[in-house]
Design a protein around this motif. Structure first.
Motif, PDB file in Angstrom:
ATOM      1  N   VAL A 196       0.857  -1.192   0.000  1.00 39.09           N
ATOM      2  CA  VAL A 196       0.000   0.000   0.000  1.00 39.09           C
ATOM      3  C   VAL A 196       0.893   1.241   0.000  1.00 39.09           C
ATOM      4  N   PRO A 197       0.355   2.392  -0.449  1.00 37.61           N
ATOM      5  CA  PRO A 197       1.157   3.613  -0.419  1.00 37.61           C
ATOM      6  C   PRO A 197       1.542   3.998   1.017  1.00 37.61           C
ATOM      7  N   THR A 198       2.766   4.489   1.188  1.00 35.29           N
ATOM      8  CA  THR A 198       3.231   4.858   2.531  1.00 35.29           C
ATOM      9  C   THR A 198       3.941   6.216   2.481  1.00 35.29           C
ATOM     10  N   ILE A 199       3.659   7.043   3.478  1.00 37.59           N
ATOM     11  CA  ILE A 199       4.321   8.351   3.591  1.00 37.59           C
ATOM     12  C   ILE A 199       4.738   8.545   5.046  1.00 37.59           C
ATOM     13  N   SER A 200       5.946   9.049   5.259  1.00 35.19           N
ATOM     14  CA  SER A 200       6.321   9.415   6.626  1.00 35.19           C
ATOM     15  C   SER A 200       6.740  10.875   6.667  1.00 35.19           C
ATOM     16  N   ILE A 201       6.478  11.512   7.798  1.00 33.11           N
ATOM     17  CA  ILE A 201       6.824  12.922   7.974  1.00 33.11           C
ATOM     18  C   ILE A 201       7.567  13.065   9.297  1.00 33.11           C
ATOM     19  N   VAL A 202       8.782  13.611   9.228  1.00 28.16           N
ATOM     20  CA  VAL A 202       9.510  13.922  10.464  1.00 28.16           C
ATOM     21  C   VAL A 202       8.984  15.270  10.947  1.00 28.16           C
ATOM     22  N   ILE A 203       8.331  15.253  12.114  1.00 28.41           N
ATOM     23  CA  ILE A 203       7.688  16.477  12.602  1.00 28.41           C
ATOM     24  C   ILE A 203       8.508  17.171  13.694  1.00 28.41           C
ATOM     25  N   GLY A 204       9.543  16.495  14.192  1.00 26.83           N
ATOM     26  CA  GLY A 204      10.397  17.088  15.236  1.00 26.83           C
ATOM     27  C   GLY A 204      11.775  16.475  15.126  1.00 26.83           C
ATOM     28  N   GLU A 205      12.066  15.549  16.053  1.00 26.89           N
ATOM     29  CA  GLU A 205      13.343  14.848  15.972  1.00 26.89           C
ATOM     30  C   GLU A 205      13.181  13.543  15.203  1.00 26.89           C
ATOM     31  N   ASN A 263      11.583  22.882  10.433  1.00 29.08           N
ATOM     32  CA  ASN A 263      12.493  22.942  11.584  1.00 29.08           C
ATOM     33  C   ASN A 263      12.683  21.587  12.257  1.00 29.08           C
ATOM     34  N   SER A 264      12.470  20.530  11.534  1.00 31.47           N
ATOM     35  CA  SER A 264      12.746  19.222  12.116  1.00 31.47           C
ATOM     36  C   SER A 264      14.158  18.798  11.713  1.00 31.47           C
ATOM     37  N   VAL A 265      14.670  17.788  12.394  1.00 28.84           N
ATOM     38  CA  VAL A 265      16.009  17.266  12.087  1.00 28.84           C
ATOM     39  C   VAL A 265      15.941  15.744  11.991  1.00 28.84           C
ATOM     40  N   TYR A 266      16.848  15.175  11.202  1.00 32.12           N
ATOM     41  CA  TYR A 266      16.859  13.730  10.981  1.00 32.12           C
ATOM     42  C   TYR A 266      18.331  13.344  10.901  1.00 32.12           C
ATOM     43  N   ALA A 267      18.768  12.431  11.771  1.00 28.94           N
ATOM     44  CA  ALA A 267      20.209  12.194  11.873  1.00 28.94           C
ATOM     45  C   ALA A 267      20.526  10.783  12.341  1.00 28.94           C
ATOM     46  N   VAL A 268      21.748  10.391  12.103  1.00 28.76           N
ATOM     47  CA  VAL A 268      22.226   9.068  12.497  1.00 28.76           C
ATOM     48  C   VAL A 268      22.404   8.984  14.017  1.00 28.76           C
ATOM     49  N   LEU A 269      22.575  10.154  14.635  1.00 29.92           N
ATOM     50  CA  LEU A 269      22.787  10.228  16.086  1.00 29.92           C
ATOM     51  C   LEU A 269      22.598  11.685  16.495  1.00 29.92           C
ATOM     52  N   SER A 270      22.349  11.943  17.790  1.00 27.66           N
ATOM     53  CA  SER A 270      22.223  13.336  18.233  1.00 27.66           C
ATOM     54  C   SER A 270      23.567  14.043  18.019  1.00 27.66           C
ATOM     55  N   PRO A 271      23.532  15.359  17.790  1.00 33.07           N
ATOM     56  CA  PRO A 271      24.798  16.081  17.642  1.00 33.07           C
ATOM     57  C   PRO A 271      25.705  15.919  18.864  1.00 33.07           C
ATOM     58  N   ILE A 318      21.838  17.663   8.980  1.00 33.94           N
ATOM     59  CA  ILE A 318      20.660  17.095   9.635  1.00 33.94           C
ATOM     60  C   ILE A 318      19.403  17.919   9.424  1.00 33.94           C
ATOM     61  N   THR A 319      19.525  19.106   8.831  1.00 33.61           N
ATOM     62  CA  THR A 319      18.330  19.945   8.685  1.00 33.61           C
ATOM     63  C   THR A 319      17.527  19.514   7.456  1.00 33.61           C
ATOM     64  N   ALA A 320      16.271  19.925   7.445  1.00 37.44           N
ATOM     65  CA  ALA A 320      15.381  19.570   6.334  1.00 37.44           C
ATOM     66  C   ALA A 320      15.967  20.049   5.008  1.00 37.44           C
ATOM     67  N   GLU A 321      16.529  21.236   5.036  1.00 31.30           N
ATOM     68  CA  GLU A 321      17.106  21.831   3.841  1.00 31.30           C
ATOM     69  C   GLU A 321      18.275  20.976   3.312  1.00 31.30           C
ATOM     70  N   ASP A 322      19.184  20.604   4.236  1.00 35.45           N
ATOM     71  CA  ASP A 322      20.333  19.763   3.851  1.00 35.45           C
ATOM     72  C   ASP A 322      19.876  18.427   3.286  1.00 35.45           C
TER      73      ASP A 322
END
Lengths: 264, 309
Positions: free
Chosen positions: A136-145, A165-173, A196-200
């Motif tokens: 089935v179609p799937t979508i995920s949204i990072v809304i914070g961390e 303004n959310s971040v997505y990373a392999v580990l906390s900074p 880690i920023t949305a823009e990056d």
């Protein structure tokens, strides 16, 4: 804005949670509990709801807004049974042909004795493998961390979006700076190099879309971000529903297959 | 209000200590130069003779040769870590290994300072290009695809090259309807590749799903240490999951957890035996028996010997 300032916004206790979005964007939400195996993990919420005219399954990592809530929600750090509940609901969605929408907001999967005893690694691994094949179609949204494997366990989806303004990373900074420079105080610097920023991450093709927020963060105008997201979700689900299953799955495979930089 | 404040202070303390635990745990998995130098000094004081090694378990000074083919301490049976080459030599049929993607090397996706130099110096030191060898081989005459991780290269961390090579190994196995065996050992994600490292977990798991859907056999052999992102992806996805005795296997680091619960954890926590007890490992196999057991598993899945009908 420096990357670490976004980390701070993403972690704000006033930042809207998964349930805020679920209640605003969908109608007739019915929460469904438990992994049918061990217990109900309150760090993950999930259930069925209507997105305009389409029945969908929605799942989110839930943080609290008060200390009491956060204790009940384990600060949004799921145990294995949380990931297994999510998988149960996703397999249920597959059975009934419902698209799946996941809201991600976790500093990471919980690190504790019970989590290890009950197979935190296995639970995450199973989600990655099963989500790659959901019919089935799937979508995920990072809304914070979006913290590491604990976030990825809900993000092997056709589309991955992030709020501005959310971040997505392999580990906390902080963790990253500790490992590589033995100095957690260099977290700011780490946040800059980690991308880690949305823009990056949009630039790195890790995510397809960035959802705008009001100045200073979406807590300042929740309706603006939530309405924007609602419109985009309706539109995208309609696009994904039109794809035949083989195309959907082949594109999802290719979406993740392409990641990696090497020479040979 | 006062209660709430002290309560909150307690929580803050917990989260700070939690973080500190994480930091300590991270430090533990990545030996600092200082530590290494200290260890060297210690070795010097004890004057370990040429061609000898100190067993980290029983602390006896042992002639390296005495560890033998399987690298096992003759005094206490401690399993020394094997590199990929040694592992392949002890598991697959002689001269049967044909390596895939020999020249694949990592780029630097985040332009992380000093990463390329670090990779280069390790390549010279280890004669590996990165932390995994993949290829096809026979075991007991039965053909299979194999991937063997090497902890000597950046602690077997999962970066682009490891992810790509293992993914291609799965794809090769799927195309050719072959079983695949993966020997894991890893400290987890490769920090220098950031989010790109995290995505390798999804990439390999998706390739693994296709192989599984084709009805093909996947066996993992967990070797010391198997942790973090590798545990949370392909290490735990085998149809059959084997482990060597006393292997460290876990998601989070021991010190992270000790930091959270403020208690020392028992020695057996996160060992292969602990995972067996909790239902996450199918069987613990002695190192010298692995080749036979794998051959038998292949046989039990109707993998024919080369030339056999």
């Amino acid at each position: 804005m420096p990357a670490y300032d976004k980390v701070k916004i993403a972690r704000k206790v006033t930042r809207p949670t998964a349930l805020d979005y679920i209640n605003h964007i969908f109608e007739d939400f019915i929460e469904l509990h438990g992994d049918r195996n061990f217990r109900d993990d309150a760090a993950i919420v999930g259930g069925i709801a209507m997105l305009e005219d389409t029945p969908v399954t929605v799942i989110g990592v839930q943080k609290g807004k008060t200390m009491e809530e956060n204790i009940a929600r384990n600060f949004g750090q799921p145990h294995p049974e949380g990931y297994r509940k999510a998988l149960r609901l996703m397999k249920q969605a597959e059975k009934f042909g419902r698209p799946i929408i996941n809201f991600i907001n976790t500093s990471g999967a919980y690190c504790g004795v019970g989590a290890e005893e009950r197979g935190q690694g296995e639970a995450i691994a199973k989600n990655l493998m099963e989500m790659a094949n959901l019919k089935v179609p799937t979508i995920s949204i990072v809304i914070g961390e979006g913290g590491s494997g604990g976030a990825l366990a809900l993000a092997v989806t056709d589309r991955v979006w992030m709020l501005e303004n959310s971040v997505y990373a392999v580990l906390s900074p902080e963790g990253f700076a500790s490992i590589l420079w033995k100095d957690p105080k260099r977290a700011k610097e780490a946040a800059d190099v980690m991308k880690i920023t949305a823009e990056d991450l949009l630039e790195l093709n890790i995510v397809e879309k960035v959802i705008k927020e009001a100045d200073g963060g979406c807590q300042n105008d929740f309706g603006f971000t939530a309405n924007l997201l609602r419109g985009k979700l309706i539109n995208e689900i309609n696009i994904l529903k039109e794809k035949d299953l083989d195309t959907l799955l082949a594109e999802r495979y290719e979406r993740f297959r392409k990641f990696g930089e090497f020479t040979e | 209000m006062k209660f709430f404040k002290s309560f909150k202070a307690g929580i803050d303390k917990i989260s700070v200590e939690n973080l500190k635990g994480k930091v300590d745990a991270i430090k533990e998995t990545v030996p600092s130069k200082e530590k290494e130098e200290k260890a060297k000094d210690k070795d010097k004081k004890e004057e370990i003779p040429e061609g000898h090694i100190k067993c980290p378990s029983c602390e006896n000074i042992i002639e390296k040769k005495a560890l033998g083919h399987y690298k096992i301490c003759p005094k206490c049976a401690k399993l020394f870590r094997m590199n990929a080459k040694e592992r392949i030599r002890t598991v697959v049929d002689k001269d049967s290994f044909e390596e895939f993607d020999v020249n694949m090397e990592s780029k630097n996706p985040l332009n992380f300072p000093d990463y390329s130099e670090k990779v280069k110096s390790l390549q010279e030191k280890t004669s590996l290009k990165d932390a995994v060898k993949t290829g096809k081989c026979t075991i007991g005459g039965r053909p299979c695809v194999i991937a063997v991780m090497d902890s000597g290269f950046m602690m077997g961390s999962l970066g682009s090259v490891v992810g790509e090579k293992i993914t291609r190994a799965f794809e090769y196995a799927t195309r050719n309807k072959m079983p695949i065996i993966v020997f894991t050992c890893s400290g987890g994600a490769r920090m220098q590749e950031g989010i790109v490292s995290l995505m390798q977990m999804a990439k390999v798991s998706a390739a693994c799903a296709k192989h599984s859907d084709a009805g093909l056999l996947y066996v993992t052999v967990l070797t010391d240490p198997t942790t973090g992102g590798v545990t949370a992806s392909y290490a735990m996805l085998g149809d059959i999951i084997l482990a060597e005795p006393k292997t460290l296997i876990g998601f989070a680091g021991r010190r992270v957890i000790e930091g959270t619960i403020k208690q020392k954890l028992p020695d057996e926590f996160q060992t292969a035996e602990f995972l067996l007890e909790h239902g996450f490992v199918d069987a613990i196999i002695e190192r010298e028996n692995l080749s036979y057991v794998l051959s038998d598993i292949l046989k039990l899945h109707n993998v024919k010997k080369v030339g056999e009908n």
